[in-house]
Structure formats: C-alpha cells, structure tokens
Design a protein around this motif. Structure first.
Motif, mmCIF file in Angstrom:
data_model
loop_
_atom_site.group_PDB
_atom_site.id
_atom_site.type_symbol
_atom_site.label_atom_id
_atom_site.label_comp_id
_atom_site.label_asym_id
_atom_site.label_seq_id
_atom_site.Cartn_x
_atom_site.Cartn_y
_atom_site.Cartn_z
ATOM 1 N N GLN A 1 2.482 -3.281 -7.961
ATOM 2 C CA GLN A 1 3.000 -3.142 -6.605
ATOM 3 C C GLN A 1 2.375 -1.950 -5.879
ATOM 4 N N PHE A 2 2.106 -0.894 -6.602
ATOM 5 C CA PHE A 2 1.366 0.235 -6.041
ATOM 6 C C PHE A 2 0.044 -0.245 -5.455
ATOM 7 N N GLY A 3 -0.648 -1.098 -6.210
ATOM 8 C CA GLY A 3 -1.907 -1.641 -5.717
ATOM 9 C C GLY A 3 -1.732 -2.490 -4.477
ATOM 10 N N ASP A 4 -0.671 -3.274 -4.430
ATOM 11 C CA ASP A 4 -0.409 -4.080 -3.232
ATOM 12 C C ASP A 4 -0.174 -3.199 -2.009
ATOM 13 N N LEU A 5 0.569 -2.109 -2.194
ATOM 14 C CA LEU A 5 0.827 -1.201 -1.078
ATOM 15 C C LEU A 5 -0.471 -0.591 -0.564
ATOM 16 N N LEU A 6 -1.334 -0.142 -1.469
ATOM 17 C CA LEU A 6 -2.598 0.460 -1.044
ATOM 18 C C LEU A 6 -3.493 -0.548 -0.343
ATOM 19 N N ALA A 7 -3.428 -1.796 -0.786
ATOM 20 C CA ALA A 7 -4.294 -2.833 -0.211
ATOM 21 C C ALA A 7 -3.721 -3.439 1.058
ATOM 22 N N GLY A 8 -2.526 -3.025 1.466
ATOM 23 C CA GLY A 8 -1.922 -3.567 2.681
ATOM 24 C C GLY A 8 -1.351 -4.954 2.512
ATOM 25 N N ARG A 9 -1.041 -5.312 1.253
ATOM 26 C CA ARG A 9 -0.417 -6.609 1.022
ATOM 27 C C ARG A 9 1.103 -6.474 1.092
ATOM 28 N N PRO A 10 1.806 -7.511 1.503
ATOM 29 C CA PRO A 10 3.268 -7.424 1.588
ATOM 30 C C PRO A 10 3.885 -7.314 0.202
ATOM 31 N N VAL A 11 4.975 -6.544 0.124
ATOM 32 C CA VAL A 11 5.699 -6.373 -1.133
ATOM 33 C C VAL A 11 7.172 -6.678 -0.888
ATOM 34 N N ASP A 12 7.851 -7.028 -1.962
ATOM 35 C CA ASP A 12 9.283 -7.293 -1.853
ATOM 36 C C ASP A 12 10.047 -5.978 -1.790
ATOM 37 N N SER A 13 10.877 -5.845 -0.768
ATOM 38 C CA SER A 13 11.698 -4.647 -0.600
ATOM 39 C C SER A 13 13.131 -5.089 -0.327
ATOM 40 N N GLY A 14 13.910 -5.188 -1.392
ATOM 41 C CA GLY A 14 15.284 -5.631 -1.248
ATOM 42 C C GLY A 14 15.419 -7.045 -0.722
ATOM 43 N N GLY A 15 14.492 -7.925 -1.082
ATOM 44 C CA GLY A 15 14.521 -9.316 -0.635
ATOM 45 C C GLY A 15 13.754 -9.576 0.643
ATOM 46 N N GLU A 16 13.196 -8.539 1.246
ATOM 47 C CA GLU A 16 12.412 -8.682 2.477
ATOM 48 C C GLU A 16 10.950 -8.376 2.181
ATOM 49 N N ARG A 17 10.051 -9.186 2.733
ATOM 50 C CA ARG A 17 8.624 -8.953 2.565
ATOM 51 C C ARG A 17 8.173 -7.931 3.611
ATOM 52 N N VAL A 18 7.637 -6.807 3.138
ATOM 53 C CA VAL A 18 7.269 -5.699 4.020
ATOM 54 C C VAL A 18 5.835 -5.285 3.738
ATOM 55 N N THR A 19 5.098 -5.012 4.807
ATOM 56 C CA THR A 19 3.748 -4.483 4.707
ATOM 57 C C THR A 19 3.720 -3.098 5.339
ATOM 58 N N VAL A 20 3.204 -2.108 4.612
ATOM 59 C CA VAL A 20 3.109 -0.776 5.199
ATOM 60 C C VAL A 20 1.923 -0.751 6.157
ATOM 61 N N PRO A 21 2.050 -0.085 7.318
ATOM 62 C CA PRO A 21 0.977 -0.111 8.322
ATOM 63 C C PRO A 21 -0.234 0.710 7.938
ATOM 64 N N GLU A 22 -0.072 1.639 7.018
ATOM 65 C CA GLU A 22 -1.167 2.516 6.600
ATOM 66 C C GLU A 22 -0.841 3.038 5.210
ATOM 67 N N VAL A 23 -1.836 3.634 4.558
ATOM 68 C CA VAL A 23 -1.577 4.239 3.254
ATOM 69 C C VAL A 23 -0.593 5.392 3.449
ATOM 70 N N PRO A 24 0.542 5.400 2.771
ATOM 71 C CA PRO A 24 1.538 6.447 2.983
ATOM 72 C C PRO A 24 1.005 7.832 2.626
ATOM 73 N N ASP A 25 1.547 8.834 3.293
ATOM 74 C CA ASP A 25 1.194 10.215 2.970
ATOM 75 C C ASP A 25 1.661 10.568 1.560
ATOM 76 N N LEU A 26 2.876 10.132 1.211
ATOM 77 C CA LEU A 26 3.402 10.321 -0.137
ATOM 78 C C LEU A 26 3.738 8.961 -0.710
ATOM 79 N N LEU A 27 3.190 8.684 -1.887
ATOM 80 C CA LEU A 27 3.468 7.422 -2.560
ATOM 81 C C LEU A 27 3.915 7.743 -3.981
ATOM 82 N N ALA A 28 5.178 7.458 -4.289
ATOM 83 C CA ALA A 28 5.746 7.772 -5.605
ATOM 84 C C ALA A 28 5.906 6.507 -6.427
ATOM 85 N N VAL A 29 5.653 6.645 -7.731
ATOM 86 C CA VAL A 29 5.859 5.540 -8.673
ATOM 87 C C VAL A 29 6.624 6.085 -9.870
ATOM 88 N N TYR A 30 7.750 5.450 -10.184
ATOM 89 C CA TYR A 30 8.589 5.865 -11.310
ATOM 90 C C TYR A 30 8.464 4.852 -12.434
#
Length: 431
Positions: free
Chosen positions: A171-200
């Motif tokens: 999913q980290f890779g999808d976010l960087l590539a601008g692909r939509p990801v599931d966020s609480g049942g909603e498909r969301v695409t980030v408009p740009e690479v986030p300033d802070l991107l955390a992975v747990y």
C-alpha cells in the motif's frame, strides 16, 4: 533501604539519568521552527518490538546500506515500555507524564481495569504538521488515527490494510505511485507524495510474544523485514524522491523471554501485610473486600483501594514484595515521577526479574514480554536527506523523534513536546 534493593536502584538510577537527558537538552523541543527544510519528505517506519539485538543476529544488507547514509543506534524509550504509551511518546515528543497514555492499570473512577487506549492529552506530530499545511499519510500507524490523520482525507490520510508488513508496504507503493487505496471502505488517491508517510509493522512483536525473542523464527522474520525495507527504499527510487527523502526507522520497545510466573507468591506477600490482593483483567472490577487491585502488563501495577491507599499500607506492601526473589524492583510514586511516568499507574509498580511474569499462570512455552525498564530500548535508524552520513546521535530518546522529524521538514515541533532535536545527527540546512 531494604536489603538487596541497592543494586536494583542503581540500575533504576542509570535508566532515570538517560531518560531525563538533562545535559543533552541543547536546542530544546521548540528549536527548528522556521528553519529551512533539510528533507522534502520523511518516511517514518515503526516496527513494533524491534529489539536492538535482532539486527546483530542476521545479515541485514538493506538496513546496512541505508545506515551508510546516516546512522543506526538505539533509542531510549519510556516507562511503561508498552506499545501504546511508547507509540504516544514517539508521536508527541512527550513523556507519559504529559501525554497521559497509560496501559494495564486500574481506573478508580470507572471501577474497572483497563488495557491499552489511544488517549492523548497533547497534540501529535501528525496534528502539528497538518496544522502547518503539510500533507500526511499513515499506513496503520494507529496512534495518530484521528490525531492528525483520518479515513478518507487525501491530505491527511489514514489506512488500515492489516496483514503482514509486506501487505502494508504494497500500500505504501500504491500511495507513492498515485494509485487509489482503501481508506475505511473508501477509495482515496493522494494528490501528491505526502510530506510525512508513516508505515507501522507489528510482525516482530506478534511473533516475539508467541515464541520469545530467542527463537530462530525471529531471525527468519528479521530477514524478511530487511527485505521489506529494501522494497520501501526502491519504491522511493521509483517515485523519484529517494534523494530528497529522510528515513526514520524505529522500534517502540524491546523484548525479553519469560517462562515462569510468581503471581501466587505476590498475593501471599500482600496477604502477609494483612491486605488482600486481586488480579484483574481488562474490564473487570474488584471484589468488595479487595484491598489491592493488581493489573499485569509486563509489570504489575498495584492500586490500593479506599482507605488502604495510605503511606503506611503502601510501605508495608512494598517491603514485603521487594523481598520476593522474582522481583527486580518495586517503583513507588517517587521513582515513577523520576521516570516521568503517567500518574495513572498504581502506587506501586512491580518489575519482575528476567524470565518471570507477575501473573498467576506461566506460558506453556517460552514467550516474549515487555513493559519494564529492561525492554525500554529499541532500534533506531535515521538516514537519507538532511542526515550526516556516518554521524552520531547522543543518547537519543523516543521523545526526540517528533522534534527531529519536524526539524527535518522545517516545521515547528508538536506543542507539548519535551524532547530535543538531534541536531548533531543533521546536516546543516541547504547541504
């Protein structure tokens, strides 16, 4: 001082000095606001239960390569060294005395034992950066959910894909590539690479609890975690942001092995003072005739009920419990204040010797525990943009990371942070 207590207090004193870090508080938590950014992006990787010993037992080529662009060391955590209080200090830059997150204690107002929560009394790094107009995404770093990131918000996105670390890196890779990801049942695409991107990722912690930290399965998992780190680095290369990205990889606590229990002996020690103790699990209430409620989470938090919460009764129980050979230390409110612990911990906190739990039942096979000062240290790597290659950090602490990440991004630290910027590990701005 009780016989045998002096050696335990020496260890406690060393931990306390490292925790306070008074001589290292140069610059302060507020330093860094208004400075030029040293990195355009920060990738924060939180590996639950990443004990410092793990990386020395197997080959970690990806971690080593990244450390060549910065440094790898250990970070001093907080007490209790339990996931949510530790994560809260990573996220806020504050000690439990200030952020208030506490685990495995008795709540006198509700009249029940409580486990872990996400309660926070001060802002997180995510809230601070969002308020300064920065973009964020958190892949299952749950402690900042609704504390700066949330489901469905493309500029401050929270996702919870579940699964193992590999699935979360996908999913980290999808976010960087601008692909939509599931966020609480909603498909969301980030408009740009986030300033802070955390992975747990909690692979090491969940496995460590089941088999203990010395099992060969931990080494196998560590090899896989290193592979996932290599994937993350490559994904930033593929996205064209590798050179302008700082990487922070940190564990929340360590892990030790236990296979024995002394809960019965603890109850007997309390009974020898004329008081009755009772073990409680989350959601349980004590019996009407219980004098001391005991909640176990790595340590045993002892809460004196009603008029039993007087200094004489506490002192008698402390003396009796301290004589148990399975007890490493008994921390009263004085020691707890020195360790900057939450005030919701009981009047006494009992630390077991290595190999023991204060619970009644022992595990069927060796298992892993944390929660004590003996598991407070965790691995820390900081590298990449804005970091001095081959540099150092002077006794870094969990509370120093939120201010340091803020400084890397040229932002003000979270309000309420008590840590410092690790300036000695950073490049001068613009270099």
């Amino acid at each position: 001082m009780l016989v045998g207590e002096s050696n335990r207090l020496v260890v406690l004193a060393v931990f306390t000095l490292l925790t306070l870090g008074a001589v290292l508080a140069v610059g302060g938590a507020g330093a860094g606001a208004g400075h030029a950014p040293r990195a355009e992006h920060v990738v924060l990787l939180v590996w639950d239960g990443f004990d410092p010993e793990y990386r020395h037992r197997v080959s970690t080529p990806n971690l080593d390569a990244l450390a060549g662009r910065g440094l790898v060391t250990t970070s001093r955590g907080v007490m209790q060294s339990i996931t949510n209080p530790s994560m809260s200090s990573l996220a806020t830059g504050a000690f439990p005395e200030r952020h208030g997150n506490t685990a495995y204690v008795y709540d006198p107002e509700a009249g029940v034992a409580v486990g872990q929560s996400r309660a926070l009394a001060v802002p997180t790094l995510a809230e601070s950066l969002a308020a300064q107009g920065r973009t964020l995404a958190s892949v299952q770093w749950f402690i900042v959910q609704d504390h700066g990131v949330r489901y469905g918000d493309p500029r401050a996105l929270y996702t919870q894909p579940g699964g193992d670390c590999a699935h979360r890196v996908d999913q980290f890779g999808d976010l960087l590539a601008g692909r939509p990801v599931d966020s609480g049942g909603e498909r969301v695409t980030v408009p740009e690479v986030p300033d802070l991107l955390a992975v747990y990722c909690d692979d090491l912690d969940s496995l460590g609890h089941r088999v203990g930290p010395d099992d060969p399965a931990i080494d196998e998992r560590m090899v896989e975690m290193d592979r996932q780190l290599g994937r993350i680095v490559q994904l930033t290369r593929d996205a064209g942001i590798f050179e302008e990205t700082a990487f922070v990889l940190v564990g929340d606590h360590g892990m030790t092995e236990f296979d024995r229990a002394f809960g019965a002996e603890l109850l007997d020690a309390i009974a020898s003072t004329g008081l009755s103790g009772e073990f409680l699990t989350s959601g349980q209430s004590p019996a009407a005739d219980t004098d001391v409620a005991i909640v176990v989470g790595g340590n045993a938090s002892l809460h004196f009920l009603g008029d039993r919460a007087n200094p004489l009764a506490v002192a008698r129980v402390r003396a009796a419990v301290s004589r148990l050979p399975q007890v490493r230390a008994v921390l009263g409110w004085g020691e707890q204040r020195l360790l900057r612990m939450s005030r919701d911990v009981g009047e006494l906190l009992v630390e077991p010797e290595p190999g023991w739990t204060a619970a009644v039942d022992a595990p069927a096979a060796p298992a892993g525990r944390h929660g004590s000062t003996t598991e407070a240290e965790a691995t820390l790597l900081i590298a990449g943009a804005g970091i001095r290659p081959g540099g150092f950090a002077l006794l870094p602490r969990h509370v120093d990371l939120a201010p340091t990440i803020s400084a890397l991004l040229g932002a003000a630290p979270p309000e309420g942070a008590q840590g410092r910027v690790l300036w000695e590990a950073l490049r001068p701005a613009g270099r």
